[in-house]
Design a protein around this motif. Structure first.
Motif, PDB file in Angstrom:
ATOM      1  N   TYR A 246       6.555   3.048  -7.642  1.00  0.00           N
ATOM      2  CA  TYR A 246       5.423   3.286  -8.532  1.00  0.00           C
ATOM      3  C   TYR A 246       5.474   2.313  -9.703  1.00  0.00           C
ATOM      4  O   TYR A 246       6.526   2.084 -10.297  1.00  0.00           O
ATOM      5  CB  TYR A 246       5.456   4.724  -9.054  1.00  0.00           C
ATOM      6  CG  TYR A 246       4.255   5.082  -9.895  1.00  0.00           C
ATOM      7  CD1 TYR A 246       3.041   5.392  -9.298  1.00  0.00           C
ATOM      8  CD2 TYR A 246       4.347   5.096 -11.278  1.00  0.00           C
ATOM      9  CE1 TYR A 246       1.935   5.715 -10.070  1.00  0.00           C
ATOM     10  CE2 TYR A 246       3.252   5.424 -12.062  1.00  0.00           C
ATOM     11  CZ  TYR A 246       2.053   5.733 -11.455  1.00  0.00           C
ATOM     12  OH  TYR A 246       0.951   6.062 -12.219  1.00  0.00           O
TER      13      TYR A 246
ATOM     14  N   THR B 138       0.832  -1.197   0.000  1.00  0.00           N
ATOM     15  CA  THR B 138       0.000   0.000   0.000  1.00  0.00           C
ATOM     16  C   THR B 138       0.871   1.253   0.000  1.00  0.00           C
ATOM     17  O   THR B 138       2.035   1.210   0.401  1.00  0.00           O
ATOM     18  CB  THR B 138      -0.913   0.017   1.233  1.00  0.00           C
ATOM     19  OG1 THR B 138      -0.111  -0.169   2.408  1.00  0.00           O
ATOM     20  CG2 THR B 138      -1.948  -1.093   1.166  1.00  0.00           C
ATOM     21  N   PRO B 139       0.310   2.389  -0.453  1.00  0.00           N
ATOM     22  CA  PRO B 139       1.107   3.621  -0.483  1.00  0.00           C
ATOM     23  C   PRO B 139       1.549   4.066   0.905  1.00  0.00           C
ATOM     24  O   PRO B 139       0.854   3.839   1.901  1.00  0.00           O
ATOM     25  CB  PRO B 139       0.127   4.646  -1.085  1.00  0.00           C
ATOM     26  CG  PRO B 139      -0.929   3.834  -1.760  1.00  0.00           C
ATOM     27  CD  PRO B 139      -1.033   2.560  -0.984  1.00  0.00           C
TER      28      PRO B 139
ATOM     29  N   ARG C 287      -1.627   6.414  -6.304  1.00  0.00           N
ATOM     30  CA  ARG C 287      -0.322   6.792  -5.754  1.00  0.00           C
ATOM     31  C   ARG C 287       0.718   5.702  -6.007  1.00  0.00           C
ATOM     32  O   ARG C 287       1.922   5.947  -5.877  1.00  0.00           O
ATOM     33  CB  ARG C 287      -0.438   7.054  -4.250  1.00  0.00           C
ATOM     34  CG  ARG C 287      -1.397   8.181  -3.868  1.00  0.00           C
ATOM     35  CD  ARG C 287      -1.562   8.241  -2.358  1.00  0.00           C
ATOM     36  NE  ARG C 287      -2.571   9.196  -1.937  1.00  0.00           N
ATOM     37  CZ  ARG C 287      -2.355  10.496  -1.722  1.00  0.00           C
ATOM     38  NH1 ARG C 287      -1.133  10.971  -1.890  1.00  0.00           N
ATOM     39  NH2 ARG C 287      -3.328  11.287  -1.343  1.00  0.00           N
ATOM     40  N   VAL C 288       0.254   4.504  -6.333  1.00  0.00           N
ATOM     41  CA  VAL C 288       1.151   3.365  -6.536  1.00  0.00           C
ATOM     42  C   VAL C 288       1.082   2.811  -7.954  1.00  0.00           C
ATOM     43  O   VAL C 288       2.079   2.323  -8.482  1.00  0.00           O
ATOM     44  CB  VAL C 288       0.827   2.237  -5.521  1.00  0.00           C
ATOM     45  CG1 VAL C 288       1.712   1.016  -5.748  1.00  0.00           C
ATOM     46  CG2 VAL C 288       0.988   2.733  -4.099  1.00  0.00           C
TER      47      VAL C 288
ATOM     48  N   VAL D 200       1.971   7.364   2.718  1.00  0.00           N
ATOM     49  CA  VAL D 200       1.521   8.733   2.510  1.00  0.00           C
ATOM     50  C   VAL D 200       1.435   9.447   3.844  1.00  0.00           C
ATOM     51  O   VAL D 200       0.937   8.895   4.836  1.00  0.00           O
ATOM     52  CB  VAL D 200       0.133   8.764   1.823  1.00  0.00           C
ATOM     53  CG1 VAL D 200      -0.243  10.194   1.456  1.00  0.00           C
ATOM     54  CG2 VAL D 200       0.103   7.863   0.599  1.00  0.00           C
TER      55      VAL D 200
ATOM     56  N   ARG E 118       8.880  -0.512  -2.091  1.00  0.00           N
ATOM     57  CA  ARG E 118       7.651  -0.029  -2.714  1.00  0.00           C
ATOM     58  C   ARG E 118       8.003   1.045  -3.728  1.00  0.00           C
ATOM     59  O   ARG E 118       8.662   2.020  -3.403  1.00  0.00           O
ATOM     60  CB  ARG E 118       6.713   0.567  -1.666  1.00  0.00           C
ATOM     61  CG  ARG E 118       6.471  -0.331  -0.468  1.00  0.00           C
ATOM     62  CD  ARG E 118       5.536   0.326   0.515  1.00  0.00           C
ATOM     63  NE  ARG E 118       5.512  -0.373   1.792  1.00  0.00           N
ATOM     64  CZ  ARG E 118       4.477  -0.362   2.627  1.00  0.00           C
ATOM     65  NH1 ARG E 118       3.397   0.297   2.311  1.00  0.00           N
ATOM     66  NH2 ARG E 118       4.533  -1.014   3.767  1.00  0.00           N
TER      67      ARG E 118
ATOM     68  N   TYR F 163      -6.259   6.853  -3.966  1.00  0.00           N
ATOM     69  CA  TYR F 163      -5.285   6.232  -3.067  1.00  0.00           C
ATOM     70  C   TYR F 163      -4.398   5.254  -3.838  1.00  0.00           C
ATOM     71  O   TYR F 163      -3.167   5.260  -3.708  1.00  0.00           O
ATOM     72  CB  TYR F 163      -6.031   5.518  -1.946  1.00  0.00           C
ATOM     73  CG  TYR F 163      -5.152   4.877  -0.899  1.00  0.00           C
ATOM     74  CD1 TYR F 163      -4.346   5.646  -0.060  1.00  0.00           C
ATOM     75  CD2 TYR F 163      -5.149   3.495  -0.720  1.00  0.00           C
ATOM     76  CE1 TYR F 163      -3.554   5.055   0.914  1.00  0.00           C
ATOM     77  CE2 TYR F 163      -4.367   2.895   0.249  1.00  0.00           C
ATOM     78  CZ  TYR F 163      -3.565   3.682   1.059  1.00  0.00           C
ATOM     79  OH  TYR F 163      -2.778   3.096   2.016  1.00  0.00           O
TER      80      TYR F 163
END
Length: 359
Positions: free
Chosen positions: A295, A191-192, A322-323, A194, A293, A319
């Motif tokens: 992109y 998950t991002p 972002r990835v 942030v 992690r 959300y």
């Protein structure tokens, strides 16, 4: 070397399973409590009775052997060519506590594709290497080599749960080969990251619901990512215990719990291959050997299902953007964590639309 594989389980293995089921020692349960403290006693006794007296593994074995099974360097996989003889190549990866069976009903619906459905290392007929570090990146590299071995220089990929993690890293590490990815869940380890100040109200609400779910439902993950060996002894020795442990996940994470026959086939596959302990090591390896992690530029599709319980509630598209480089986003009114099993037609049609448009 790619070798053909055929499923056949010895009678004595199945006889031993039935004997153990018949001699289950049942615990008590507080009357009227339902699923509040875990798997409901009445539900489990009914499932175990079906598994003992009605389920027939030989029927599943016969059905599965109509498919083309192969092994390559310890990896078991099913391989189905497109009706035209050369389709869009795609590799489909299951999660936990699933198996390659999760995609069997979808196979006839994917006639545009050359489909490869491997068993993750440590699941079913794929033994897990006797070492640590079998994480998303390790498996993704194996998948890339497998697809290359089968003659595909470019291909699509799809998955859920751990399969979503493997699919994500496969696209991240091999963008020259992976034309697109289709995910039906977001893998929690990817998950991002942030800062809270940068989140929208919708994103904050989504993460708050997830935190509440974690506080009450993620005990399985805590023990599997720290002491999988300890819990493995009991689950590998008691089929009723295995059914209770895995059945709770299928019941809780599904919009509609799959049929008993499918659940018992999945349970039997874990039992006869003795892979519940090795499958749980996915949690340990991905915790202590985490992947970076980054992109994902590869075109990405999400099938968002109504009851994705592990990430409760609909994730905001912003959300996940972002990835991922999201090209396709479909929200479905039904289905849950095990979408390929629960809603195979919806997944197959949406996946086909996405990959056709990429061409």
């Amino acid at each position: 070397m790619v070798e053909q594989f055929r499923i056949h389980i010895a009678d004595e293995v199945l006889d031993d399973l039935r004997a153990r089921l018949l001699h289950t020692r049942w615990p008590d349960q507080i009357p009227g409590i339902g699923w509040t403290q875990g798997t409901e006693l009445d539900w489990l006794q009914r499932l175990v009775s079906y598994w003992t007296h009605e389920f027939d593994w030989r029927i599943w074995e016969q059905r599965l052997n109509t498919l083309d099974h192969f092994t390559w360097e310890g990896i078991h996989f099913v391989y189905k060519r497109a009706a035209s003889g050369r389709g869009i190549p795609i590799i489909l990866t299951h999660g936990w506590p699933g198996t390659f069976l999760d995609y069997v009903d979808m196979l006839p619906m994917l006639d545009d594709f050359d489909v490869v459905v491997p068993s993750l290392p440590g699941y079913g007929f794929s033994p897990r290497p006797p070492q640590v570090g079998i994480n998303y990146r390790y498996v993704a590299e194996r998948w890339h080599r497998l697809m290359s071995k089968l003659g595909y220089s470019s291909f699509g990929a799809s998955g859920y749960d751990f399969g979503a993690g493997v699919t994500t890293i496969l696209a991240l590490d091999h963008p020259e080969s992976v034309t697109g990815i289709y995910l039906t869940t977001l893998e929690s380890d990817l998950t991002p990251i942030v800062d809270d100040a940068d989140l929208s109200d919708g994103e904050r609400s989504y993460l708050s619901v997830n935190r509440s779910w974690d506080a009450t439902e993620r005990g399985y993950s805590a023990i599997q990512s720290t002491k999988p060996q300890t819990i493995g002894y009991g689950l590998n020795d008691s089929p009723a215990g295995l059914a209770a442990y895995m059945g709770e996940k299928w019941h809780s994470w599904s919009d509609a719990t799959p049929p008993d026959d499918f659940l018992c086939a999945t349970l039997t596959l874990y039992w006869i291959t003795q892979t519940i302990t090795s499958s749980m090591r996915d949690y340990w390896d991905n915790r202590f050997y985490p992947v970076d992690r980054s992109y994902v530029n590869t075109p990405t599709a999400f099938g968002v299902f109504a009851h994705q319980t592990v990430s409760e509630g609909e994730p905001p598209r912003s959300y996940l953007e972002r990835v991922y480089n999201i090209h396709h986003w479909t929200v479905f009114p039904r289905g849950g964590h095990f979408a390929p099993v629960e809603e195979p037609v919806a997944v197959a049609e949406d996946m086909t639309t996405f990959f056709r448009n990429l061409r």
